[in-house]
Every structure is written in structure tokens, then in C-alpha cells.
Design an enzyme around this catalytic site. Structure first.
Site, mmCIF file in Angstrom:
data_model
loop_
_atom_site.group_PDB
_atom_site.id
_atom_site.type_symbol
_atom_site.label_atom_id
_atom_site.label_comp_id
_atom_site.label_asym_id
_atom_site.label_seq_id
_atom_site.Cartn_x
_atom_site.Cartn_y
_atom_site.Cartn_z
ATOM 1 N N LYS A 179 53.753 50.975 72.983
ATOM 2 C CA LYS A 179 53.300 50.571 71.645
ATOM 3 C C LYS A 179 51.768 50.511 71.587
ATOM 4 O O LYS A 179 51.156 50.885 70.583
ATOM 5 C CB LYS A 179 53.921 49.220 71.287
ATOM 6 N N LYS A 183 44.420 42.600 66.135
ATOM 7 C CA LYS A 183 45.094 41.907 67.243
ATOM 8 C C LYS A 183 45.563 42.920 68.283
ATOM 9 O O LYS A 183 45.362 42.750 69.496
ATOM 10 C CB LYS A 183 46.279 41.114 66.657
HETATM 11 P P1 NAD Z 1 54.363 38.735 59.585
HETATM 12 O O1 NAD Z 1 53.172 37.867 59.800
HETATM 13 O O2 NAD Z 1 54.668 39.246 58.223
HETATM 14 O O3 NAD Z 1 55.705 37.976 60.124
HETATM 15 C C1 NAD Z 1 55.751 37.116 61.221
HETATM 16 C C2 NAD Z 1 56.757 36.019 60.936
HETATM 17 O O4 NAD Z 1 56.873 35.177 62.093
HETATM 18 C C3 NAD Z 1 56.338 35.095 59.784
HETATM 19 O O5 NAD Z 1 57.409 34.984 58.851
HETATM 20 C C4 NAD Z 1 56.046 33.761 60.463
HETATM 21 O O6 NAD Z 1 56.335 32.635 59.639
HETATM 22 C C5 NAD Z 1 56.970 33.827 61.665
HETATM 23 N N1 NAD Z 1 56.543 32.945 62.756
HETATM 24 C C6 NAD Z 1 55.349 32.928 63.401
HETATM 25 N N2 NAD Z 1 55.342 31.967 64.356
HETATM 26 C C7 NAD Z 1 56.538 31.369 64.313
HETATM 27 C C8 NAD Z 1 57.132 30.307 65.040
HETATM 28 N N3 NAD Z 1 56.459 29.661 66.002
HETATM 29 N N4 NAD Z 1 58.405 29.947 64.748
HETATM 30 C C9 NAD Z 1 59.087 30.594 63.755
HETATM 31 N N5 NAD Z 1 58.586 31.605 63.022
HETATM 32 C C10 NAD Z 1 57.324 31.991 63.295
HETATM 33 O O7 NAD Z 1 54.203 39.939 60.628
HETATM 34 P P2 NAD Z 1 54.942 41.381 60.582
HETATM 35 O O8 NAD Z 1 54.089 42.322 59.820
HETATM 36 O O9 NAD Z 1 56.375 41.198 60.239
HETATM 37 O O10 NAD Z 1 54.776 41.791 62.130
HETATM 38 C C11 NAD Z 1 55.567 41.210 63.167
HETATM 39 C C12 NAD Z 1 55.261 41.939 64.465
HETATM 40 O O11 NAD Z 1 55.604 43.337 64.304
HETATM 41 C C13 NAD Z 1 53.777 41.897 64.876
HETATM 42 O O12 NAD Z 1 53.676 41.801 66.271
HETATM 43 C C14 NAD Z 1 53.246 43.230 64.382
HETATM 44 O O13 NAD Z 1 52.124 43.659 65.144
HETATM 45 C C15 NAD Z 1 54.463 44.131 64.580
HETATM 46 N N6 NAD Z 1 54.531 45.301 63.685
HETATM 47 C C16 NAD Z 1 54.253 45.200 62.363
HETATM 48 C C17 NAD Z 1 54.326 46.333 61.558
HETATM 49 C C18 NAD Z 1 53.998 46.285 60.066
HETATM 50 O O14 NAD Z 1 53.873 47.356 59.451
HETATM 51 N N7 NAD Z 1 53.894 45.119 59.447
HETATM 52 C C19 NAD Z 1 54.712 47.575 62.109
HETATM 53 C C20 NAD Z 1 55.034 47.627 63.452
HETATM 54 C C21 NAD Z 1 54.933 46.483 64.237
#
Ligand code: NAD
Length: 294
Positions: free
Chosen positions: A172, A240
Site C-alpha cells: 500500500k 499521513k
Molecule cells: P475516515 O476518517 O473517514 O474514517 C475513520 C473512522 O474511524 C471514523 O468514522 C472514526 O470515527 C473512526 N475511528 C477512529 N478512531 C476510532 C476509535 N478509537 N474507535 C472507534 N472508531 C474510531 O477515514 P477513511 O477515509 O474511511 O479511511 C480509513 C483508512 O482507509 C485510512 O487508513 C485511509 O488512509 C485508508 N484509505 C482511505 C481511502 C479513501 O479514499 N478515503 C482509500 C484507501 C484507503
């Protein structure tokens, strides 16, 4: 038979991934620190749990989709964490993008409780998550991978086991170098063309048909045409990832000169208050530098 799946982290990515598992007939137990997405999933048919510990107690397979390494460490190993509720034999797939070194550390701690962990970060963005066509990059033991594969197939289309725990994360990070550099190259190219007075729609069509064509160009085309950059994948999250990349590169002794420059551009975007925009908004900084904004 459909298994009980736990899902923690219902953000931009986790929410549609969890919904697809429900649609496929799985029983789901969900948790997030925010109430709104939990209520949304409950309406769609999921059971809810008050803590990661409670989720772990109720499921056979557990998935997390959290922002970063400290979040995964907290949810897996912290107070009321997965480690406190897990039964031996639980299969745990962390699908967040985090440090592969931290994945390996969490995996070792959970193995002591009989939990078998995979790291399985994804690429494909929110749209890929909604459509269930993510690329899932998996690290972990082959028998654990085989056991969870039908569940990954609900969320993704290209599912690859790269090696032991941590190898999903290394893959990744490689992916994120390519995307960040690609979006920066697109930003520079489109800014040059803008100052030369070209029609952006014609330009993107011409570029898209040749060697410069890419998934980045295709998926971000609408943003570039509208000049608006709602996320998508936030600059904050890609920044990040660039930090994880440079940290890992230092550890492995790999100079990444181009990625280092891109990291500074993303840093500048955050200073300018644009961290919440889509990562394709790196073009806005390049337009600023060229005096070609708006
Ligand atoms: P986001 O910030 O929208 O979602 C993260 C969720 O985790 C939030 O709902 C938050 O409330 C929850 N959370 C955080 N800490 C917590 C805890 N201690 N207990 C319970 N819930 C908790 O992020 P996202 O865009 O969904 O991304 C998630 C992961 O996927 C990241 O690592 C990101 O790099 C990766 N990612 C994102 C994308 C994208 O296009 N958004 C694509 C590929 C990978």
C-alpha cells in the site's frame, strides 16, 4: 454459511464496505466512536456494540478501517480493546493504511491470545468501496487468507496475498507513492496547459488516450473540470501516508527524492488550510505558484 463479522471504523471507506457485507447476507456487529454512522448501519440491519472488546466477543471475523497506526493500536490493544474480548481462533483483518511495522507488532500481541491477524489495506477510493471493487493488498498466513477470502471478495475485485503480515502495508505504501507523484505530475501538467490557454476537457481527453493516461486522470477528471476538490481521499490522510512512507524508507535505507518533494507540497497544502480537500487538490498549490489560480 454466513459468518458473524465485526466492523470497527465506519468512515468514508468503512461505511460502504460494511454495507456491502450486510447486503451479501452477513450478520454484522459494528462500532465507531461517532454515533451517526453506527445509527446508519443499525438502520441497515447491523447490531451495534459499545466497544471494540464487545465487538470482538461477538464475532468470528473482525475488520477494522481506522485512520492511522495509533488508532489501530488503541482499538486492538488499548483499554476495552479487541485483545480483551477476543476468543482464540478469531480472524482479524486490519484494512486501514498504517505502518507495516506497527501491524507486525499488533499481530504479535494478538497472537498470544490465539488471534490470527492479516493486514489488508485497500486502494480504489470511496467509489471503489461503494461498488465493492477495491484492490485489497494482503499480508498474513496463507490459511488465514484462504479462510477470509470470500469476505474480501464482497468488498474487492483484485485481492492479492503478498506475503506475511506487514506485506499488505508495504504494498500500500508503494501504491501511495505512485498516486501522490501521479497527482502532482497531473497538477503540474494541467497548470502548464492552463497558462498556455488550452481547453482542459480536450486536453484531458487527449492525454487520457496515450501513455500519460491513468486511473488517477480518469477518476479525478471531474474534479479538474469543475475546479472543485471535495474528498474523496483527503490530503490529511495522504500526508499521513507520505509520513509512513518516508519513515519506512529511512528504516529500509531507501532514498525517495521525488516523494520527499511531494510530501513538502502536501505539507504546504495543510498549512494553507486545504488538508480536508481531496488529494487531487495538489493542483491548487501548483496553480498558486504559477499565478494561475481561479
Ligand atoms: P475516515 O476518517 O473517514 O474514517 C475513520 C473512522 O474511524 C471514523 O468514522 C472514526 O470515527 C473512526 N475511528 C477512529 N478512531 C476510532 C476509535 N478509537 N474507535 C472507534 N472508531 C474510531 O477515514 P477513511 O477515509 O474511511 O479511511 C480509513 C483508512 O482507509 C485510512 O487508513 C485511509 O488512509 C485508508 N484509505 C482511505 C481511502 C479513501 O479514499 N478515503 C482509500 C484507501 C484507503
Amino acid at each position: 454459511m454466513a459468518q458473524v463479522i465485526g466492523f470497527i471504523g465506519l468512515g468514508i471507506m468503512g461505511r460502504p464496505m460494511a454495507k456491502n457485507l450486510l447486503k451479501a447476507g452477513h450478520a454484522l456487529v459494528v462500532h465507531d466512536r461517532n454515533r451517526a454512522p453506527v445509527d446508519e448501519l443499525a438502520k441497515a440491519g447491523a447490531r451495534t456494540a459499545a466497544s471494540p472488546r464487545e465487538v470482538a466477543r461477538e464475532c468470528e471475523v473482525l475488520i477494522t478501517m481506522l485512520p492511522n497506526s495509533p488508532d489501530v493500536e488503541l482499538v486492538a490493544l488499548g483499554p476495552d480493546g479487541i485483545v480483551e474480548g477476543a476468543r482464540a481462533g478469531l480472524v482479524y483483518a486490519d484494512m486501514s493504511t498504517i505502518s507495516p511495522i506497527v501491524s507486525q507488532k499488533v499481530g504479535r500481541a494478538l497472537a498470544a491470545k490465539g488471534v490470527r491477524m492479516l493486514d489488508a489495506p485497500v486502494s480504489g477510493g470511496e467509489k471503489g468501496a461503494i461498488d465493492g471493487v477495491l484492490s485489497i493488498m494482503v499480508g498474513g498466513e496463507p490459511d488465514v487468507f484462504d479462510a477470509i477470502l470470500p469476505i474480501f471478495q464482497v468488498m474487492g475485485k483484485t485481492i492479492t496475498r503478498l506475503g506475511p503480515l506487514g506485506f499488505g502495508g508495504f504494498t500500500k505504501l508503494a501504491n501511495q507513492i505512485i498516486v501522490a507523484v501521479n497527482l502532482t505530475a497531473l497538477g503540474e501538467a494541467l497548470t502548464l496547459a492552463k497558462k498556455a490557454g488550452l481547453d482542459r476537457e480536450l486536453l484531458l481527453t487527449a492525454l487520457g488516450g496515450g501513455l500519460a493516461g491513468s486511473k488517477c486522470l480518469e477518476q479525478k477528471r471531474a474534479n479538474y473540470l469543475a475546479g472543485s476538490y471535495a474528498p474523496g481521499f483527503k490530503i490529511d490522510l495522504h500526508y499521513k501516508d507520505l509520513g509512513l512512507i518516508m519513515e519506512t524508507a529511512r528504516e529500509l535505507g531507501v532514498p525517495l527524492p521525488t516523494t520527499a518533494v511531494v510530501q513538502e507540497l502536501f505539507s504546504a497544502l495543510r498549512v494553507k488550510g486545504r488538508g480536508g480537500l481531496d488529494h487531487s487538490a495538489v493542483i491548487t498549490l501548483l496553480e498558486d505558484l504559477a499565478g494561475a489560480s481561479a
